[in-house]
Design an enzyme around this catalytic site. Structure first.
Site, PDB file in Angstrom:
ATOM      1  CG  ASN A  25      -1.752   1.228   1.367  1.00 28.23           C
ATOM      2  OD1 ASN A  25      -1.771   2.070   0.470  1.00 28.23           O
ATOM      3  ND2 ASN A  25      -2.464   1.349   2.487  1.00 28.23           N
ATOM      4  CD1 TRP A  26       3.501   1.069  -2.984  1.00 27.57           C
ATOM      5  CD2 TRP A  26       3.460   2.302  -4.866  1.00 27.57           C
ATOM      6  NE1 TRP A  26       4.199   0.375  -3.960  1.00 27.57           N
ATOM      7  CE2 TRP A  26       4.193   1.116  -5.122  1.00 27.57           C
ATOM      8  CE3 TRP A  26       3.306   3.220  -5.900  1.00 27.57           C
ATOM      9  CZ2 TRP A  26       4.766   0.843  -6.371  1.00 27.57           C
ATOM     10  CZ3 TRP A  26       3.867   2.950  -7.141  1.00 27.57           C
ATOM     11  CH2 TRP A  26       4.595   1.778  -7.369  1.00 27.57           C
ATOM     12  CE  LYS A  27      -0.328   3.086   4.821  1.00 25.61           C
ATOM     13  NZ  LYS A  27      -0.286   3.175   6.291  1.00 25.61           N
ATOM     14  CG  HIS A  31      -6.007   1.928   5.201  1.00 25.05           C
ATOM     15  ND1 HIS A  31      -5.569   2.824   6.153  1.00 25.05           N
ATOM     16  CD2 HIS A  31      -4.996   1.044   5.022  1.00 25.05           C
ATOM     17  CE1 HIS A  31      -4.338   2.492   6.519  1.00 25.05           C
ATOM     18  NE2 HIS A  31      -3.964   1.414   5.855  1.00 25.05           N
ATOM     19  CD  GLU A  46      -3.150   5.412   6.770  1.00 25.71           C
ATOM     20  OE1 GLU A  46      -3.136   5.431   5.527  1.00 25.71           O
ATOM     21  OE2 GLU A  46      -2.219   4.912   7.450  1.00 25.71           O
ATOM     22  CD  GLU A  78      -3.698  -2.407   7.223  1.00 20.76           C
ATOM     23  OE1 GLU A  78      -2.673  -2.743   6.622  1.00 20.76           O
ATOM     24  OE2 GLU A  78      -4.180  -1.271   7.136  1.00 20.76           O
ATOM     25  N   GLY A 137       2.387   2.207  10.813  1.00 17.14           N
ATOM     26  CA  GLY A 137       3.359   3.289  10.685  1.00 17.14           C
ATOM     27  C   GLY A 137       4.072   3.640  11.982  1.00 17.14           C
ATOM     28  CB  SER A 167       5.000  -1.894  12.045  1.00 13.75           C
ATOM     29  OG  SER A 167       4.618  -0.549  12.275  1.00 13.75           O
ATOM     30  N   GLY A 207       2.774  -1.194   4.260  1.00 10.19           N
ATOM     31  CA  GLY A 207       2.861   0.232   3.971  1.00 10.19           C
ATOM     32  C   GLY A 207       4.295   0.644   3.692  1.00 10.19           C
ATOM     33  N   GLY A 208       4.950   1.214   4.689  1.00 11.67           N
ATOM     34  CA  GLY A 208       6.289   1.774   4.519  1.00 11.67           C
ATOM     35  C   GLY A 208       7.286   0.862   3.822  1.00 11.67           C
TER      36      GLY A 208
END
Ligand code: 13P
Length: 253
Positions: free
Chosen positions: A9-11, A96, A98, A167, A173, A211, A232-233
């Site tokens: 997930n590049w966000k 998600h 977010e 999640e 994150g 994470s 993510g990251g």
């Protein structure tokens, strides 16, 4: 046997140049070591066409990060599942945390987005998860069950077509990962809830996200109900994402 799924997930990250370099590195890595798991990258909407082209002929599927709860009409700024499909999109992240937090998406809206996604031929990756306050208040089970129940209720027998992602919000994150045991406990709950809705629940994919990285992936993936990861990251760094794919490609993939 069910193949694991590793989805990036590049966000809100990327650019034409960044995307081209990242995909080139991923393609080279996967050519050297073919994945035994499914792989996808969920990219910002404006880059779907670019990244779709870059992925052609590779083992990596294209994903979006959201989908409209509407099929068409006067909904400014929205992108429908049919439009995503037009660009070869296979997966769409839905609900998600977010989006629930910053865009006010309710369980009902998430359920409707899942319905539209399935109707448009795009597999929804449905995210559920509790906040730290909810976990500390002992509400984890109630929260994730309520979030998934709304989706099950609105989608009936089609529910077997979705991917679920657990999640925990406090792990996203933050560098603070759920332990494999903590994650497995929730995954088992979610699997049991799906079982009550469909006999195909054992074959369904339940991802862990929060994470997840090259160092902890193998341990998380060793749990019986963890079928992959939503990353993510670490999905923005080719060596890290490739290492997670390699972990998912080992035994049991
Ligand atoms: P991080 O891997 O950066 O914690 O993000 C997880 C996530 O939100 C994936 O959807």
């Amino acid at each position: 046997m069910k193949r694991r799924l590793i989805a990036g997930n590049w966000k809100l990250n990327g650019s034409l140049a960044f995307n081209a370099a990242l995909v080139a590195e991923l393609r080279a890595g996967l050519q050297a070591a073919a994945p035994a798991c499914r792989v996808a990258v969920c990219v910002p909407a404006p880059y779907l066409a670019q990244v779709g082209g870059l992925l052609a002929g590779s083992p990596i599927d294209l994903g979006a990060q959201d989908v409209s709860s509407q099929a068409s009409g006067a909904f400014t700024g929205e992108v429908s599942a049919a439009m995503l499909r037009d660009f070869g999109v296979r997966y769409a992240i839905v609900g998600h945390s977010e989006r629930r937090q910053y865009h006010g998406e309710s369980d009902a809206v998430v359920a409707e987005k899942v319905r539209q996604s399935l109707a448009g031929g795009v597999t929804p990756i449905v995210c559920v998860g509790e906040t730290l306050a909810q976990r500390e208040a002992g509400q984890t089970e109630g929260v994730v069950k309520r979030q998934l129940a709304a989706v099950i209720h609105a989608n009936g027998h089609c529910i077997s077509e979705i991917v679920v992602a657990y999640e925990p919000v406090w792990a996203i994150g933050t560098g603070r990962t759920a332990t494999p045991e903590q994650a497995q406990q929730v995954h088992a709950l979610l699997r049991a809830q799906l079982k009550a809705a469909t006999e195909r629940a054992p074959a369904m994919t339940i991802l862990y996200g929060g994470s997840m990285n090259a160092a902890n992936a193998a341990n998380l993936l060793s749990q019986p109900d963890i079928d992959g990861g939503l990353i993510g990251g670490a999905s923005l760094k080719a060596p890290d994402f490739l290492a997670i794919i390699a972990a998912a490609s080992r035994d049991g993939a």
